[in-house]
Design an enzyme around this catalytic site. Sequence first.
Site, PDB file in Angstrom:
ATOM      1  N   LYS A  63       0.872  -1.021  -0.282  1.00 56.44           N
ATOM      2  CA  LYS A  63      -0.043  -0.015   0.034  1.00 56.44           C
ATOM      3  C   LYS A  63       0.943   1.177   0.116  1.00 56.44           C
ATOM      4  O   LYS A  63       1.722   1.605   0.439  1.00 56.44           O
ATOM      5  CB  LYS A  63      -0.311  -0.114   1.404  1.00 56.44           C
ATOM      6  CG  LYS A  63      -2.054  -1.186   1.380  1.00 56.44           C
ATOM      7  CD  LYS A  63      -2.725  -0.984   2.262  1.00 56.44           C
ATOM      8  CE  LYS A  63      -3.711  -1.900   2.586  1.00 56.44           C
ATOM      9  NZ  LYS A  63      -5.305  -1.682   1.854  1.00 56.44           N
ATOM     10  N   ARG A 115     -10.077 -11.785   1.817  1.00 62.69           N
ATOM     11  CA  ARG A 115     -10.857 -12.417   1.589  1.00 62.69           C
ATOM     12  C   ARG A 115     -10.083 -14.377   1.716  1.00 62.69           C
ATOM     13  O   ARG A 115     -11.001 -15.647   1.801  1.00 62.69           O
ATOM     14  CB  ARG A 115     -11.148 -12.149  -0.141  1.00 62.69           C
ATOM     15  CG  ARG A 115     -10.153 -12.504  -1.415  1.00 62.69           C
ATOM     16  CD  ARG A 115     -11.010 -11.186  -2.896  1.00 62.69           C
ATOM     17  NE  ARG A 115     -10.534  -9.737  -2.158  1.00 62.69           N
ATOM     18  CZ  ARG A 115     -11.146  -8.448  -2.835  1.00 62.69           C
ATOM     19  NH1 ARG A 115     -11.486  -9.740  -4.325  1.00 62.69           N
ATOM     20  NH2 ARG A 115     -11.341  -7.870  -2.206  1.00 62.69           N
TER      21      ARG A 115
HETATM   22  N1  BES Z   1      -8.328  -4.160   4.633  1.00 65.63           N
HETATM   23  C1  BES Z   1      -8.569  -3.434   3.199  1.00 65.63           C
HETATM   24  C2  BES Z   1      -9.513  -2.716   2.885  1.00 65.63           C
HETATM   25  C3  BES Z   1      -9.830  -1.184   4.037  1.00 65.63           C
HETATM   26  C4  BES Z   1      -9.629   0.229   2.712  1.00 65.63           C
HETATM   27  C5  BES Z   1     -10.495  -0.966   4.926  1.00 65.63           C
HETATM   28  C6  BES Z   1      -9.362   1.243   3.983  1.00 65.63           C
HETATM   29  C7  BES Z   1     -10.541  -0.397   5.662  1.00 65.63           C
HETATM   30  C8  BES Z   1      -9.930   1.275   4.394  1.00 65.63           C
HETATM   31  C9  BES Z   1      -8.505  -4.479   1.813  1.00 65.63           C
HETATM   32  O1  BES Z   1      -7.857  -5.303   2.379  1.00 65.63           O
HETATM   33  C10 BES Z   1      -8.001  -4.135   1.076  1.00 65.63           C
HETATM   34  O2  BES Z   1      -6.327  -3.713   1.083  1.00 65.63           O
HETATM   35  N2  BES Z   1      -8.749  -4.165  -0.450  1.00 65.63           N
HETATM   36  C11 BES Z   1      -8.176  -3.969  -1.561  1.00 65.63           C
HETATM   37  C12 BES Z   1      -8.667  -4.490  -2.851  1.00 65.63           C
HETATM   38  C13 BES Z   1      -8.204  -4.847  -4.493  1.00 65.63           C
HETATM   39  C14 BES Z   1      -6.778  -4.436  -3.569  1.00 65.63           C
HETATM   40  C15 BES Z   1      -9.004  -5.232  -5.023  1.00 65.63           C
HETATM   41  C16 BES Z   1      -8.745  -2.195  -1.885  1.00 65.63           C
HETATM   42  O3  BES Z   1     -10.359  -1.865  -1.740  1.00 65.63           O
HETATM   43  O4  BES Z   1      -7.749  -1.637  -2.403  1.00 65.63           O
HETATM   44 MN    MN Z   2      -5.194  -5.537   2.014  1.00 64.25          MN
END
Ligand code: BES
Ligand code: MN
Length: 487
Positions: free
Chosen positions: A264, A338
């Site tokens: 990230k 997931r």
């Molecule tokens: N933990 C994150 C989602 C999230 C984002 C939670 C903001 C709380 C606040 C999750 O694991 C994630 O990173 N999701 C990605 C999915 C994508 C890579 C398909 C996302 O939402 O960007």
């Molecule tokens: Mn994630």
Amino acid sequence: MTELTPISFTQTDLDAIATHTGRIAVFVSPDADLTGAAAAVDRLTGGAVARMMAGDGFKKLKPGDGMTLTYPGAMAAEAVEIFVAPGSVVEQRKAGGTIGKGRGKADVVIFADDAATAAQVAYGAALRDYAFEDHKTGGTPAGGQITVMTSSPSDAEAAAAPLLAVAEGTFMTRDLVNAPANVLTTTAFADQLAEMSALGLKVEVLEEDELAKLGMRTLLSVGQGSDSPSKVVVMRWEGGTEGAAPLALVGKGVVFDTGGISLKPAAGMEDMTMDMGGAGVVSGVMRALALRKAKANVVGLVGLVENMPSGNATRPGDVVASMKGDTVEVINTDAEGRLVLCDVMWYAQERFKPAGMIDLATLTGAIIIGLGHENAGVFSNDDDFCTAFLDAAKAEDEGAWRMPLGKAYDDMLKSRVADMKNVGGRPAGSITAAQFLQRFVKDGTPWIHLDIAGVASLKSETPLAPKGATGWGVAALNRLVANRYEG
Ligand code: BES
Ligand code: MN
Ligand code: ZN
């Protein structure tokens, strides 16, 4: 754990109005003559309550809103809060929330009429009277107490007891979600859950070797880059009919989500301490059910992992097999939730044959784009089950909005090399995440997926919570259990 401020219920004693040295809260009906505690305050202050009520500011207030009179003459109190009498439960709780927020460390006496109002105001005060001060040196120690005066204290106490159990569960959820990831490691999390066996929960901690034996390779693939061991914790509350199929609650417990090799961006990454929010809610609900000795069978399962980049971390392009047997091509290691949930959900169904299954996860940023911070995303394969949850959430004033599922979304998960890939692309990101999970729901299992990424922790306060973790969902799920699985 952050403790609730002590709350007691006593017979109304109007003499306390003159002598109480902390804060006082009273309720008034704008269109009726002043009576009881409000009339007594008015007398002692030479008519200040009546003058306040005649002012434009007060006339704009809604039921459950209030104004504060500070250092009122001829009273020992530092302040009197005067509320427009709340009608609905939500308004009663909001008034309580204002009292809880304004309390500081002072003792409060609340003059409530009937037992039901007294209990709901107390619940609102308890919920808002929360501060996460574990890591503030010299953080002011908690102090003071709340006394609710009513015409029938024993009825009020009985009505408040199950609500205060929910408040305690909510505090547990908030403490877990607020905790930094160097403190709330997977091991610390599991240890804290194991302690709940003292409440009558049956708690098991499954370690990595057992998870490997069970075939939970997708879950283990997420945690393999971290020095913290992955764990699954199973918490059983057996308060219902012996042998009756339980409700299963499954929580995503990513104690920190760096994204893994699909790292990230740095800005805002610290917010990913809350990526165990689903597991936090499951834990808080189990605590609430145990504290109020719910007459239902409920099993809570949490997958505890840390998503870190390292020489041993899962790479984009890796293919891993789930406990179910289906293979997953990991396109993006940041779509890790997931991968954790699918194995725990499969295990929950194999082992417990649940009457219903609800998973909770801070799963996608896309749900925040869609619904903001007002509503959790609700996905379900069963209209009746889903409606029961939405009704419970509405009654608790916890925002929840149903989202669609469908084959076209599922098709977006097709992989060239494996049975599926773990992302479906940018469009409908929350829905394709839910579709991924649905592939691990057995035919005949009523299922709800709650994407709580937008509601688990907030940058601004609400009527019943300060900034930070909200505890969203503990009350709604507790009510769902009460409505659908008890009595
Ligand atoms: N933990 C994150 C989602 C999230 C984002 C939670 C903001 C709380 C606040 C999750 O694991 C994630 O990173 N999701 C990605 C999915 C994508 C890579 C398909 C996302 O939402 O960007
Ligand atoms: Mn994630
Ligand atoms: Zn995540």
